[in-house]
Design a protein around this motif. Sequence first.
Motif: not given
Length: 373
Positions: A122, A125-126, A128-129, A277
């Motif tokens: 998590t 960036s981006g 999924s919640r 990332d």
Amino acid sequence: MRIAQIIESTSGGSVRCALALTQGLASKGEEVTFIYSPVRADSLFEEDLRNLKKCRKIAFSMQRAVGIHDLWSVVALYRLLKKTGPYDILHAHSSKAGALARLVGVFFPAMRVIYTPHAFVTMASGASRFYGLIEKVLSFFTDFIIVVSEGERKHASCDLGISEHRIKVIPNGVSLPFLATRGEARSRMGYSEKEKVVGFVGRLSSQKNPTRLVEAFALAAVEHKNLRLAVVGSGSLLEQLKKKAEIYGVSERIKIWEGQDARLFMSGFDVLFCSSDYEGLPLVFIEALQASIPIVSTPVGGTPECVLQGKTGFVAKDFETGSLAFALKSYLQLDVTACKEMAAAALRQGDFFTVRRMTASTLDFYRMAVEQS
């Protein structure tokens, strides 16, 4: 104490840390069991496993992908722990083993369950919640979460909403000898001392963002004709990296080594290049520091601990390709004396991240966890 370490991954920094911790605990006289999945095991992991001494090693199949098979894995892990236990501590590394261990831990109330994510997915960036929700729910089945950097702690607490009292920061450690001198590594790679070698070590996956790697390198290479990129690693995005290199006209300046021990090459780098990332605290950062190699990186977890801006390397101000290229060019503009000073500072910084310190800190934390039970 009777301690079980469990991990699904058999490549990358997470398993290297788990193996080093297991060996360190066993060397201190603790009764340690190392549970691993043979599904993705390669020759490098098998060699590391053979070198693991004074502990019990158990193969237990786990699939990386999420699926209905995970229900059977929970049952099978329960049976395994029941048969080989009891354990005082079950320490799970990375997401798959972490999920299985925490679910099984419900059935062993006397056993402390500890989870080290080695970088929450998590943190990307981006992301999924849904994954964040899973981590939050599973945290209630976890006695403690050991994170490897301050950035990872802040993410767990502030972004995922995990209770601070469950979180402990213990940085990674490594104390592995390098297998080649600078001259030997350069000779193996086919580089002369006149060439400036930017090195990348890791899986060529979406997390590592090889597109950003090539693009930033290409931007810096315009001004530095002697710049070379050495890639030690493989993965699903290898072909994408090659295609990007062709598009940007830098194919002839990039060499790739797959399935090799990075310690054979790293001593020949001038600088380590990270385009990820997200990270927890990359083991390759520590290895670079201990080899007197400065680091240029995106602002991922572990950079505050390892990359002192302008002293042991340079951190891009954000994740934009241009920013990473600017950070690399900042290093390339240093004169010979400044490069030597930065290399010396990197070595001093690397002295903190040892297996001995990591093992001692983790063992103290285990004891505290058991006493609290």
